[in-house]
Design a protein around this motif. Structure first.
Motif, PDB file in Angstrom:
ATOM      1  N   THR A  22     -19.716   5.409 115.770  1.00 31.34           N
ATOM      2  CA  THR A  22     -19.291   5.139 114.653  1.00 31.34           C
ATOM      3  C   THR A  22     -18.499   3.838 114.834  1.00 31.34           C
ATOM      4  OG1 THR A  22     -16.991   6.527 115.071  1.00 31.34           O
ATOM      5  CG2 THR A  22     -18.887   7.609 113.753  1.00 31.34           C
ATOM      6  N   LEU A  23     -18.152   3.110 113.684  1.00 28.45           N
ATOM      7  CA  LEU A  23     -17.752   1.795 113.815  1.00 28.45           C
ATOM      8  C   LEU A  23     -16.842   1.483 112.487  1.00 28.45           C
ATOM      9  CD1 LEU A  23     -17.604  -0.777 115.181  1.00 28.45           C
ATOM     10  CD2 LEU A  23     -19.750  -1.638 113.851  1.00 28.45           C
ATOM     11  N   GLU A  24     -15.881   0.982 112.438  1.00 25.36           N
ATOM     12  CA  GLU A  24     -14.997   0.724 111.448  1.00 25.36           C
ATOM     13  C   GLU A  24     -15.225  -0.674 111.038  1.00 25.36           C
ATOM     14  OE1 GLU A  24     -10.261   1.350 110.604  1.00 25.36           O
ATOM     15  OE2 GLU A  24     -10.439  -0.365 111.580  1.00 25.36           O
ATOM     16  N   VAL A  25     -15.546  -0.771 109.789  1.00 26.37           N
ATOM     17  CA  VAL A  25     -16.214  -2.033 109.191  1.00 26.37           C
ATOM     18  C   VAL A  25     -15.055  -2.389 107.818  1.00 26.37           C
ATOM     19  CG1 VAL A  25     -18.313  -2.038 110.114  1.00 26.37           C
ATOM     20  CG2 VAL A  25     -18.046  -1.247 107.762  1.00 26.37           C
ATOM     21  N   GLY A  26     -14.933  -3.595 107.354  1.00 31.10           N
ATOM     22  CA  GLY A  26     -14.300  -3.923 106.161  1.00 31.10           C
ATOM     23  C   GLY A  26     -15.505  -4.307 105.299  1.00 31.10           C
ATOM     24  N   ILE A  27     -15.096  -4.214 104.013  1.00 32.20           N
ATOM     25  CA  ILE A  27     -15.864  -4.836 103.011  1.00 32.20           C
ATOM     26  C   ILE A  27     -15.504  -5.713 102.000  1.00 32.20           C
ATOM     27  CG2 ILE A  27     -17.195  -3.507 101.002  1.00 32.20           C
ATOM     28  CD1 ILE A  27     -16.241  -0.753 101.906  1.00 32.20           C
ATOM     29  N   ILE A  28     -16.503  -6.573 101.782  1.00 33.42           N
ATOM     30  CA  ILE A  28     -16.114  -7.820 100.904  1.00 33.42           C
ATOM     31  C   ILE A  28     -16.250  -7.323  99.370  1.00 33.42           C
ATOM     32  CG2 ILE A  28     -16.530 -10.095 100.004  1.00 33.42           C
ATOM     33  CD1 ILE A  28     -17.305 -10.654 102.814  1.00 33.42           C
ATOM     34  N   LEU A  29     -15.170  -7.046  98.699  1.00 35.25           N
ATOM     35  CA  LEU A  29     -15.048  -6.556  97.229  1.00 35.25           C
ATOM     36  C   LEU A  29     -14.715  -7.633  96.171  1.00 35.25           C
ATOM     37  CD1 LEU A  29     -14.033  -2.990  98.048  1.00 35.25           C
ATOM     38  CD2 LEU A  29     -16.188  -3.682  97.699  1.00 35.25           C
ATOM     39  N   GLN A  30     -14.829  -7.360  95.067  1.00 34.64           N
ATOM     40  CA  GLN A  30     -14.293  -8.123  94.080  1.00 34.64           C
ATOM     41  C   GLN A  30     -13.091  -7.458  93.529  1.00 34.64           C
ATOM     42  OE1 GLN A  30     -17.358  -8.961  91.078  1.00 34.64           O
ATOM     43  NE2 GLN A  30     -18.497 -10.424  92.472  1.00 34.64           N
ATOM     44  N   GLY A  31     -12.311  -8.113  92.860  1.00 34.37           N
ATOM     45  CA  GLY A  31     -11.048  -7.204  92.230  1.00 34.37           C
ATOM     46  C   GLY A  31     -11.062  -6.032  91.518  1.00 34.37           C
ATOM     47  N   THR A  32     -12.075  -5.981  90.361  1.00 40.50           N
ATOM     48  CA  THR A  32     -12.230  -4.817  89.749  1.00 40.50           C
ATOM     49  C   THR A  32     -12.939  -3.741  90.495  1.00 40.50           C
ATOM     50  OG1 THR A  32     -14.216  -5.700  88.788  1.00 40.50           O
ATOM     51  CG2 THR A  32     -12.283  -5.811  87.534  1.00 40.50           C
ATOM     52  N   GLU A  33     -13.834  -4.113  91.567  1.00 42.49           N
ATOM     53  CA  GLU A  33     -14.421  -3.120  92.406  1.00 42.49           C
ATOM     54  C   GLU A  33     -13.081  -2.271  93.173  1.00 42.49           C
ATOM     55  OE1 GLU A  33     -18.816  -4.925  93.450  1.00 42.49           O
ATOM     56  OE2 GLU A  33     -16.892  -5.544  94.671  1.00 42.49           O
ATOM     57  N   VAL A  34     -12.270  -3.079  93.579  1.00 42.55           N
ATOM     58  CA  VAL A  34     -11.247  -2.404  94.497  1.00 42.55           C
ATOM     59  C   VAL A  34     -10.442  -1.603  93.579  1.00 42.55           C
ATOM     60  CG1 VAL A  34      -9.011  -2.860  95.713  1.00 42.55           C
ATOM     61  CG2 VAL A  34     -10.733  -4.604  95.812  1.00 42.55           C
ATOM     62  N   LYS A  35     -10.144  -2.040  92.295  1.00 38.64           N
ATOM     63  CA  LYS A  35      -9.367  -1.020  91.307  1.00 38.64           C
ATOM     64  C   LYS A  35     -10.038   0.309  91.040  1.00 38.64           C
ATOM     65  CE  LYS A  35      -6.936  -4.725  89.079  1.00 38.64           C
ATOM     66  NZ  LYS A  35      -6.612  -5.355  87.815  1.00 38.64           N
ATOM     67  N   SER A  36     -11.716   0.121  91.037  1.00 35.55           N
ATOM     68  CA  SER A  36     -12.414   1.072  90.694  1.00 35.55           C
ATOM     69  C   SER A  36     -12.356   2.367  91.917  1.00 35.55           C
ATOM     70  CB  SER A  36     -13.640   0.838  90.261  1.00 35.55           C
ATOM     71  OG  SER A  36     -13.838   0.242  88.939  1.00 35.55           O
ATOM     72  N   MET A  37     -12.486   1.606  93.210  1.00 29.80           N
ATOM     73  CA  MET A  37     -12.462   2.627  94.406  1.00 29.80           C
ATOM     74  C   MET A  37     -11.319   3.235  94.571  1.00 29.80           C
ATOM     75  SD  MET A  37     -15.024   0.395  97.168  1.00 29.80           S
ATOM     76  CE  MET A  37     -15.279   1.941  97.997  1.00 29.80           C
ATOM     77  N   ARG A  38     -10.159   2.504  94.114  1.00 25.74           N
ATOM     78  CA  ARG A  38      -8.964   3.034  94.682  1.00 25.74           C
ATOM     79  C   ARG A  38      -8.685   4.385  93.625  1.00 25.74           C
ATOM     80  NH1 ARG A  38      -4.203   0.709  96.833  1.00 25.74           N
ATOM     81  NH2 ARG A  38      -4.830  -1.393  98.054  1.00 25.74           N
ATOM     82  N   ARG A  39      -9.420   4.435  92.441  1.00 23.15           N
ATOM     83  CA  ARG A  39      -9.448   5.440  91.538  1.00 23.15           C
ATOM     84  C   ARG A  39     -10.457   6.617  91.792  1.00 23.15           C
ATOM     85  NH1 ARG A  39      -8.066   4.166  85.642  1.00 23.15           N
ATOM     86  NH2 ARG A  39      -6.323   2.721  86.100  1.00 23.15           N
TER      87      ARG A  39
END
Length: 151
Positions: A22-39
């Motif tokens: 396994t590997l921890e990676v970051g994701i490049i997201l747009q603003g509304t994508e972050v809001k949807s993922m947090r929900r």
């Protein structure tokens, strides 16, 4: 250790694949994508990662459009770039070039306010491997039950 809040875990991946690394990676997201993922408004059942021109990309992740978004809302099915170090990318490329290995998202979580992903280097299981996994899981559950009864 940093505080982690799990957004979603891919339980099916552990059933379908043998997770080698396994590997921890970051994701490049747009603003509304972050809001949807947090929900929790996303689905990654058919998602996988690919190495394209020395970059790591996540394909098949569906993030539902943000309900309070406007004309700057995101495309739900676009490819998203993943962030990792160059040496990790080289190691992943060598593993994926081996027969049968694929990159599968295992978990999405918040770490220090950022959305991160656990990416697994996996090999597909055969039917008899899946049966053995279920058998071992059932045996462990039975042992736990017996231990609880004994106490």
């Amino acid at each position: 250790m940093a505080e982690r809040k799990t957004l979603a875990r891919n339980r099916r991946a552990f059933y379908e694949y043998q997770v080698e690394d396994t590997l921890e990676v970051g994701i490049i997201l747009q603003g509304t994508e972050v809001k949807s993922m947090r929900r929790g408004k996303f689905s990654f059942a058919d998602a996988y990662a690919r190495i394209i021109q020395n970059e790591l990309w996540l394909v098949g992740l569906h993030i539902t459009e943000y309900t309070h978004g406007n004309l700057f809302n995101h495309d739900p099915t676009r490819r998203r770039k993943l962030l990792c170090h160059a040496d990790e990318l080289d190691r992943l490329r060598r593993r994926v070039d081996e027969k049968g290995f694929t990159l599968v998202p295992l978990e999405f979580y918040l770490k220090q306010g950022l959305i991160k992903m656990a990416l697994g280097v996996c090999k597909g299981k055969k039917l008899y491997d899946k049966r053995e996994s279920l058998k071992a899981k059932d045996q462990k559950r039975e042992m736990d039950r017996e231990l609880r009864k004994g106490l």
